[in-house]
Design a protein around this motif. Structure first.
Motif, PDB file in Angstrom:
ATOM      1  N   ALA A   1      62.328  29.195  -0.024  1.00  0.00           N
ATOM      2  CA  ALA A   1      63.727  28.822  -0.170  1.00  0.00           C
ATOM      3  C   ALA A   1      64.144  28.752  -1.639  1.00  0.00           C
ATOM      4  O   ALA A   1      65.315  28.826  -1.964  1.00  0.00           O
ATOM      5  CB  ALA A   1      63.979  27.489   0.502  1.00  0.00           C
ATOM      6  N   ASP A   2      63.178  28.618  -2.532  1.00  0.00           N
ATOM      7  CA  ASP A   2      63.510  28.629  -3.955  1.00  0.00           C
ATOM      8  C   ASP A   2      64.190  29.938  -4.288  1.00  0.00           C
ATOM      9  O   ASP A   2      63.774  30.985  -3.837  1.00  0.00           O
ATOM     10  CB  ASP A   2      62.233  28.516  -4.816  1.00  0.00           C
ATOM     11  CG  ASP A   2      61.618  27.136  -4.720  1.00  0.00           C
ATOM     12  OD1 ASP A   2      60.431  27.016  -5.036  1.00  0.00           O
ATOM     13  OD2 ASP A   2      62.326  26.201  -4.294  1.00  0.00           O
ATOM     14  N   SER A   3      65.240  29.868  -5.084  1.00  0.00           N
ATOM     15  CA  SER A   3      65.953  31.110  -5.335  1.00  0.00           C
ATOM     16  C   SER A   3      65.223  31.918  -6.395  1.00  0.00           C
ATOM     17  O   SER A   3      65.118  31.505  -7.548  1.00  0.00           O
ATOM     18  CB  SER A   3      67.388  30.828  -5.757  1.00  0.00           C
ATOM     19  OG  SER A   3      67.369  29.998  -6.884  1.00  0.00           O
ATOM     20  N   GLY A   4      64.719  33.047  -5.957  1.00  0.00           N
ATOM     21  CA  GLY A   4      64.188  34.062  -6.836  1.00  0.00           C
ATOM     22  C   GLY A   4      63.221  33.623  -7.912  1.00  0.00           C
ATOM     23  O   GLY A   4      63.587  33.584  -9.088  1.00  0.00           O
ATOM     24  N   PRO A   5      61.977  33.278  -7.559  1.00  0.00           N
ATOM     25  CA  PRO A   5      61.014  33.005  -8.621  1.00  0.00           C
ATOM     26  C   PRO A   5      60.770  34.274  -9.430  1.00  0.00           C
ATOM     27  O   PRO A   5      60.954  35.376  -8.920  1.00  0.00           O
ATOM     28  CB  PRO A   5      59.751  32.606  -7.842  1.00  0.00           C
ATOM     29  CG  PRO A   5      59.901  33.235  -6.496  1.00  0.00           C
ATOM     30  CD  PRO A   5      61.382  33.295  -6.219  1.00  0.00           C
ATOM     31  N   ALA A   6      60.393  34.106 -10.693  1.00  0.00           N
ATOM     32  CA  ALA A   6      60.178  35.272 -11.541  1.00  0.00           C
ATOM     33  C   ALA A   6      59.055  36.132 -10.975  1.00  0.00           C
ATOM     34  O   ALA A   6      59.081  37.345 -11.061  1.00  0.00           O
ATOM     35  CB  ALA A   6      59.829  34.817 -12.949  1.00  0.00           C
ATOM     36  N   CYS A   7      58.061  35.481 -10.408  1.00  0.00           N
ATOM     37  CA  CYS A   7      57.018  36.243  -9.754  1.00  0.00           C
ATOM     38  C   CYS A   7      56.564  35.458  -8.528  1.00  0.00           C
ATOM     39  O   CYS A   7      56.813  34.261  -8.423  1.00  0.00           O
ATOM     40  CB  CYS A   7      55.855  36.531 -10.688  1.00  0.00           C
ATOM     41  SG  CYS A   7      54.963  35.058 -11.192  1.00  0.00           S
ATOM     42  N   TYR A   8      55.929  36.162  -7.636  1.00  0.00           N
ATOM     43  CA  TYR A   8      55.543  35.547  -6.372  1.00  0.00           C
ATOM     44  C   TYR A   8      54.044  35.248  -6.419  1.00  0.00           C
ATOM     45  O   TYR A   8      53.221  36.167  -6.536  1.00  0.00           O
ATOM     46  CB  TYR A   8      55.858  36.495  -5.215  1.00  0.00           C
ATOM     47  CG  TYR A   8      55.837  35.807  -3.875  1.00  0.00           C
ATOM     48  CD1 TYR A   8      57.005  35.301  -3.320  1.00  0.00           C
ATOM     49  CD2 TYR A   8      54.641  35.653  -3.168  1.00  0.00           C
ATOM     50  CE1 TYR A   8      56.987  34.654  -2.093  1.00  0.00           C
ATOM     51  CE2 TYR A   8      54.625  35.000  -1.951  1.00  0.00           C
ATOM     52  CZ  TYR A   8      55.797  34.509  -1.420  1.00  0.00           C
ATOM     53  OH  TYR A   8      55.785  33.862  -0.212  1.00  0.00           O
ATOM     54  N   ASP A   9      53.726  33.974  -6.329  1.00  0.00           N
ATOM     55  CA  ASP A   9      52.335  33.555  -6.477  1.00  0.00           C
ATOM     56  C   ASP A   9      51.678  33.455  -5.104  1.00  0.00           C
ATOM     57  O   ASP A   9      51.932  32.521  -4.344  1.00  0.00           O
ATOM     58  CB  ASP A   9      52.303  32.195  -7.186  1.00  0.00           C
ATOM     59  CG  ASP A   9      50.879  31.781  -7.536  1.00  0.00           C
ATOM     60  OD1 ASP A   9      49.934  32.409  -7.024  1.00  0.00           O
ATOM     61  OD2 ASP A   9      50.724  30.832  -8.319  1.00  0.00           O
ATOM     62  N   ARG A  10      50.840  34.397  -4.806  1.00  0.00           N
ATOM     63  CA  ARG A  10      50.212  34.415  -3.470  1.00  0.00           C
ATOM     64  C   ARG A  10      49.200  33.291  -3.290  1.00  0.00           C
ATOM     65  O   ARG A  10      48.787  33.017  -2.169  1.00  0.00           O
ATOM     66  CB  ARG A  10      49.554  35.781  -3.199  1.00  0.00           C
ATOM     67  CG  ARG A  10      50.563  36.889  -3.010  1.00  0.00           C
ATOM     68  CD  ARG A  10      49.886  38.228  -2.749  1.00  0.00           C
ATOM     69  NE  ARG A  10      49.415  38.370  -1.385  1.00  0.00           N
ATOM     70  CZ  ARG A  10      48.663  39.389  -0.953  1.00  0.00           C
ATOM     71  NH1 ARG A  10      48.294  40.324  -1.817  1.00  0.00           N
ATOM     72  NH2 ARG A  10      48.280  39.461   0.305  1.00  0.00           N
ATOM     73  N   LEU A  11      48.819  32.665  -4.414  1.00  0.00           N
ATOM     74  CA  LEU A  11      47.884  31.538  -4.294  1.00  0.00           C
ATOM     75  C   LEU A  11      48.573  30.305  -3.726  1.00  0.00           C
ATOM     76  O   LEU A  11      47.967  29.510  -3.013  1.00  0.00           O
ATOM     77  CB  LEU A  11      47.304  31.190  -5.668  1.00  0.00           C
ATOM     78  CG  LEU A  11      46.245  32.139  -6.201  1.00  0.00           C
ATOM     79  CD1 LEU A  11      45.961  31.825  -7.665  1.00  0.00           C
ATOM     80  CD2 LEU A  11      44.969  32.039  -5.373  1.00  0.00           C
ATOM     81  N   THR A  12      49.844  30.152  -4.057  1.00  0.00           N
ATOM     82  CA  THR A  12      50.537  28.925  -3.644  1.00  0.00           C
ATOM     83  C   THR A  12      51.675  29.168  -2.671  1.00  0.00           C
ATOM     84  O   THR A  12      52.158  28.232  -2.045  1.00  0.00           O
ATOM     85  CB  THR A  12      51.124  28.200  -4.876  1.00  0.00           C
ATOM     86  OG1 THR A  12      52.009  29.100  -5.543  1.00  0.00           O
ATOM     87  CG2 THR A  12      50.021  27.766  -5.836  1.00  0.00           C
ATOM     88  N   GLN A  13      52.137  30.395  -2.565  1.00  0.00           N
ATOM     89  CA  GLN A  13      53.271  30.682  -1.677  1.00  0.00           C
ATOM     90  C   GLN A  13      52.779  31.351  -0.395  1.00  0.00           C
ATOM     91  O   GLN A  13      51.705  31.942  -0.355  1.00  0.00           O
ATOM     92  CB  GLN A  13      54.302  31.535  -2.423  1.00  0.00           C
ATOM     93  CG  GLN A  13      54.925  30.753  -3.573  1.00  0.00           C
ATOM     94  CD  GLN A  13      55.986  31.542  -4.316  1.00  0.00           C
ATOM     95  OE1 GLN A  13      55.697  32.257  -5.264  1.00  0.00           O
ATOM     96  NE2 GLN A  13      57.226  31.416  -3.873  1.00  0.00           N
TER      97      GLN A  13
END
Ligand code: ZN
Length: 360
Positions: free
Chosen positions: A23-35
């Protein structure tokens, strides 16, 4: 959220914990470790049920948002039960005819325009078309265009052959009928509209019984964006040899650059991806062809379903994404392929924390 009693409770709990990340709007990168590994696009979603009452439009869009889905296709349903039937599921009513029709596209369009939402971004799809009656398709498109100019950007899900519907008056579309699709396929090309086809590959006795139908479509209309839904798999085809299936898919995708497949419907996970030895065969295929694959749940929004039902479908159909490489994850689950198909400016975030779960 009410407590889930499904066998996927553990998976659901994990997914729910992680959902605020989406739901966070547009993180700079997508962290597969935490997301989470859940798809943020649902390119295969039926806003209308087979019969009976639907989930209210505004409730469904809220469910999608709460599940972290940022983009969704609005499908009607390609098989509608008669309005005066007590049935809500065609399999419970053999002998009751099911037909595609314009009604659910019009209702969906009305809902989308009258009840607008920022999230998810919705793409309207025409689901009325009867592929066995090609002459009726362009006139139907004109009706929708007249009422809702420029609103529809996709066509599907349409039934090329769906064995589950044989008891309800459906039969496979014939080669001759496919040859009559020219005018509406030209109209789709002009408008850059993909067409999503449910084309069963076969059954467990004859796994490639209907391969000739989807092959005829992509041979005859190579410049159309054709999405072969569920990779041709179904409840009737739960044990095709993965090597044979993958070879067949690879051959088609190699030969037809505009063809795509989708991984929607939990049948694929239940019968294939949940089985480690079988999954191990599909992962390299998905990585290799990751530009050619779309994500989706195949959720059908009948009003007996809840947020938990949707989240379960999303979790089950996204299960495979935890195993794919970063590029495939970005292309499929984070939506880059979907954006490219629709020529949207949106960009999937790059992946910055690799968490590809190792096989076996
Ligand atoms: Zn579907």
């Amino acid at each position: 959220m009410k407590t889930s009693t499904s066998p996927y409770a553990a998976m659901l709990a994990l997914a729910c914990l992680a959902i605020p990340c989406h739901a966070d709007s547009g993180p700079a990168c997508y962290d597969r470790l935490t997301q989470p590994h859940l798809a943020i696009v649902d390119s295969h979603l039926h806003f209308r049920p087979f019969g009976g009452s639907p989930i209210l439009h505004q409730d469904l869009t809220r469910m999608l948002k709460n599940a972290g889905v940022l983009y969704a296709n609005v499908f009607g349903i390609g098989q509608t039960l008669p309005y005066d039937s007590a049935c809500t599921y065609y399999l419970n009513c053999p002998g009751t005819p099911v037909m595609p029709n314009l009604k659910n596209d019009i209702i969906n369009a009305q809902n989308v325009t009258e009840l607008p939402v920022q999230v998810p971004k919705l793409t309207m799809s025409m689901s009325f078309a009867d592929l066995a009656k090609p002459a009726t398709v362009k006139p139907g498109m004109s009706v929708l265009d007249q009422e809702f100019p420029g609103l529809f950007k996709w066509m599907g899900e349409l039934n090329l052959v769906k064995q589950a519907l044989f008891a309800n008056g459906h039969r496979p579309v014939t080669l001759e009928e496919i040859r009559g699709w020219g005018p509406f396929m030209a109209a789709l090309r002009e408008r850059n509209m993909p067409i999503g086809l449910h084309g069963d590959l076969g059954d467990n006795d004859q796994p490639t019984k209907y391969l000739n139908l989807i092959t005829e479509v992509v041979n005859l209309y190579p410049d159309n964006k054709v999405v072969w839904l569920h990779m041709g798999l179904s409840k009737e085809l739960t044990d095709i040899d993965p090597d044979k299936h993958i070879k067949l898919l690879s051959n088609l995708l190699d030969k037809h650059p505009n063809m795509m497949i989708d991984l929607s419907w939990r049948v694929i996970a239940d019968s294939y991806f949940f089985k480690p030895a079988i999954r191990a065969k599909y992962i390299p295929f998905i990585n290799k062809y990751s530009k050619r694959i779309l994500p989706g749940t195949d959720f059908v929004a009948s009003d007996d379903k809840t947020f938990d039902s949707y989240l379960e479908e999303l979790t089950v159909t996204s299960y495979i994404y935890q195993f794919v490489d970063d590029e495939a994850f970005r292309n499929i689950a984070l939506g880059q392929n979907y954006f490219d198909m629709l020529r949207l400016q949106d960009k999937a975030p790059v992946v910055c924390g690799s968490r590809q779960v190792k096989q076996l």
